[in-house]
Write a protein that holds these residues in place. Structure first.
Motif, PDB file in Angstrom:
ATOM      1  N   TRP A 106      69.814  63.805  13.716  1.00  0.00           N
ATOM      2  CA  TRP A 106      69.563  65.243  13.710  1.00  0.00           C
ATOM      3  C   TRP A 106      70.903  65.981  13.735  1.00  0.00           C
ATOM      4  O   TRP A 106      71.763  65.686  14.566  1.00  0.00           O
ATOM      5  CB  TRP A 106      68.774  65.683  14.943  1.00  0.00           C
ATOM      6  CG  TRP A 106      67.361  65.243  15.019  1.00  0.00           C
ATOM      7  CD1 TRP A 106      66.245  65.982  14.738  1.00  0.00           C
ATOM      8  CD2 TRP A 106      66.878  63.957  15.458  1.00  0.00           C
ATOM      9  NE1 TRP A 106      65.102  65.243  14.957  1.00  0.00           N
ATOM     10  CE2 TRP A 106      65.460  63.991  15.393  1.00  0.00           C
ATOM     11  CE3 TRP A 106      67.505  62.774  15.865  1.00  0.00           C
ATOM     12  CZ2 TRP A 106      64.666  62.908  15.740  1.00  0.00           C
ATOM     13  CZ3 TRP A 106      66.719  61.699  16.212  1.00  0.00           C
ATOM     14  CH2 TRP A 106      65.317  61.755  16.153  1.00  0.00           C
ATOM     15  N   TYR A 107      71.063  66.926  12.828  1.00  0.00           N
ATOM     16  CA  TYR A 107      72.201  67.843  12.865  1.00  0.00           C
ATOM     17  C   TYR A 107      71.665  69.217  13.246  1.00  0.00           C
ATOM     18  O   TYR A 107      70.779  69.751  12.575  1.00  0.00           O
ATOM     19  CB  TYR A 107      72.876  67.958  11.495  1.00  0.00           C
ATOM     20  CG  TYR A 107      73.495  66.703  10.951  1.00  0.00           C
ATOM     21  CD1 TYR A 107      74.818  66.366  11.241  1.00  0.00           C
ATOM     22  CD2 TYR A 107      72.781  65.867  10.103  1.00  0.00           C
ATOM     23  CE1 TYR A 107      75.398  65.224  10.715  1.00  0.00           C
ATOM     24  CE2 TYR A 107      73.358  64.722   9.570  1.00  0.00           C
ATOM     25  CZ  TYR A 107      74.658  64.405   9.883  1.00  0.00           C
ATOM     26  OH  TYR A 107      75.231  63.265   9.348  1.00  0.00           O
ATOM     27  N   TYR A 108      72.203  69.804  14.306  1.00  0.00           N
ATOM     28  CA  TYR A 108      71.858  71.179  14.690  1.00  0.00           C
ATOM     29  C   TYR A 108      73.034  72.074  14.337  1.00  0.00           C
ATOM     30  O   TYR A 108      74.176  71.791  14.720  1.00  0.00           O
ATOM     31  CB  TYR A 108      71.562  71.264  16.184  1.00  0.00           C
ATOM     32  CG  TYR A 108      70.282  70.567  16.587  1.00  0.00           C
ATOM     33  CD1 TYR A 108      69.079  71.274  16.682  1.00  0.00           C
ATOM     34  CD2 TYR A 108      70.268  69.198  16.863  1.00  0.00           C
ATOM     35  CE1 TYR A 108      67.909  70.635  17.056  1.00  0.00           C
ATOM     36  CE2 TYR A 108      69.089  68.556  17.229  1.00  0.00           C
ATOM     37  CZ  TYR A 108      67.915  69.278  17.324  1.00  0.00           C
ATOM     38  OH  TYR A 108      66.752  68.640  17.678  1.00  0.00           O
ATOM     39  N   LEU A 109      72.750  73.150  13.608  1.00  0.00           N
ATOM     40  CA  LEU A 109      73.822  73.979  13.079  1.00  0.00           C
ATOM     41  C   LEU A 109      73.843  75.366  13.704  1.00  0.00           C
ATOM     42  O   LEU A 109      72.794  75.919  14.058  1.00  0.00           O
ATOM     43  CB  LEU A 109      73.676  74.116  11.555  1.00  0.00           C
ATOM     44  CG  LEU A 109      73.819  72.810  10.772  1.00  0.00           C
ATOM     45  CD1 LEU A 109      72.460  72.197  10.489  1.00  0.00           C
ATOM     46  CD2 LEU A 109      74.554  73.033   9.472  1.00  0.00           C
ATOM     47  N   ASP A 110      75.035  75.918  13.813  1.00  0.00           N
ATOM     48  CA  ASP A 110      75.217  77.289  14.276  1.00  0.00           C
ATOM     49  C   ASP A 110      74.621  78.227  13.229  1.00  0.00           C
ATOM     50  O   ASP A 110      74.954  78.150  12.058  1.00  0.00           O
ATOM     51  CB  ASP A 110      76.713  77.554  14.452  1.00  0.00           C
ATOM     52  CG  ASP A 110      76.997  78.879  15.150  1.00  0.00           C
ATOM     53  OD1 ASP A 110      76.316  79.878  14.847  1.00  0.00           O
ATOM     54  OD2 ASP A 110      77.922  78.922  15.973  1.00  0.00           O
TER      55      ASP A 110
END
Length: 306
Positions: A106-110
């Motif tokens: 999982w990549y969580y982005l600003d």
């Protein structure tokens, strides 16, 4: 997921007597960065918890299959986007035949600058499950931690420990924020790309977050289910467009997917059946679709777009 801060060497070193002024200054710097990492970790955890809680209720999704960007076999990708079309979260999972080791990422982005704030992965092997978390601030790694358990049900109760850093950090892309952002961007581009198996009209609504598409010729009509906002019905060869409020999918007979919504005294009912359908152009579709508007039934073909 409740992360614990990475423990820096400062705590151990301050317990030793006779430190030089230079050593004390270095310890003070380490303590400062530890506090900052803890605060940033807490902030990011709150941010991603909010994203996970809201999910498709607030954001829209785009998906891709047979993605080759992981270097470990075909993968599926699910991208979560804001209503302003900014990427929020990217999930990559293994597709195809099961292997001895699998990794979900999982990549969580600003939401402001689209930089990755957290990379989280679940690594499954025969007798263990490991969770690794990497926290970033801009293009700087500020925290990295890991925990393991015998199976997924026990993992949430396991405590985090500092992630072991290799001597050569270039061997681990997760320790290189620039590379992490490149990988996330590549996955985002994959889900945003037009699908060759869809018509231009279907690709157009898919890019806006549509999850289901249907069309027919009685006269020419099309329908797009676009959570979380609307179900869009277009008829008379594009001359008339009606937007109904989005309604959650319901399970019908023989695993059919159904939607029922109303607006201004009008009722729209849509049924996607798992029966193959061939349109007038000879193109095969996986689903047969019936659209009933104010009691009048229209028939056509359709498919899910995820």
């Amino acid at each position: 997921m409740k992360p614990y801060p990475v423990l820096f060497l400062a705590a151990a070193l301050t317990a030793c007597g006779g430190s030089s002024p230079e050593k004390q200054a270095a310890d003070a710097d380490s303590s400062y960065f530890s506090d900052r990492a803890l605060q940033h970790t807490d902030d990011v955890t709150a941010y991603i918890s909010n994203i996970d809680a809201q999910g498709p209720k607030v954001f829209y999704t785009l998906t891709a299959h047979d993605y080759a960007g992981t270097g470990s076999g075909p993968s599926g990708v699910v991208g979560l986007f804001s209503m302003t079309r900014r990427p929020i979260r990217v999930y990559i999972y293994p597709e195809g035949q099961a292997t001895a080791k699998s990794v979900e990422t999982w990549y969580y982005l600003d939401s402001l600058n689209s930089h990755v704030m957290l990379l989280r992965e679940i690594v499954r092997e025969k007798d263990s499950v490991r969770e690794n978390s990497f926290y970033y601030q801009g293009l700087q790694l500020v925290n990295a931690e890991t925990r393991a358990a015998a199976d997924l049900s026990l993992l949430e109760r396991a405590s985090f420990a500092p992630y072991p850093r290799p001597t050569d950090t270039t061997s681990d892309y997760r320790l290189q924020p620039a590379v992490v952002n490149e990988r996330a961007e590549k996955a985002i581009m994959a889900v945003k790309a037009d699908r060759p198996d869809l018509s231009p009209a279907a690709n157009e609504v898919r890019a806006l977050g549509a999850t289901h598409w249907a069309s027919g010729n009685e006269p020419g009509w099309s329908l797009a289910v676009m959570p979380p906002t609307k179900i869009q019905f277009t008829t008379n060869y594009g001359e008339e467009k009606i937007e109904f409020p989005y309604a959650e999918a319901q399970k019908g007979d023989k695993d059919a997917t159904e939607f029922t919504t109303t607006k201004g005294g009008r009722t729209l009912h849509v049924k996607f059946e798992n029966k193959r359908c061939t349109d007038d152009a000879g193109i095969k579709h996986p689903m047969t679709v019936t659209v009933t508007l104010d009691g009048k039934a229209l028939h056509g073909c359709g498919r899910p777009l995820f």
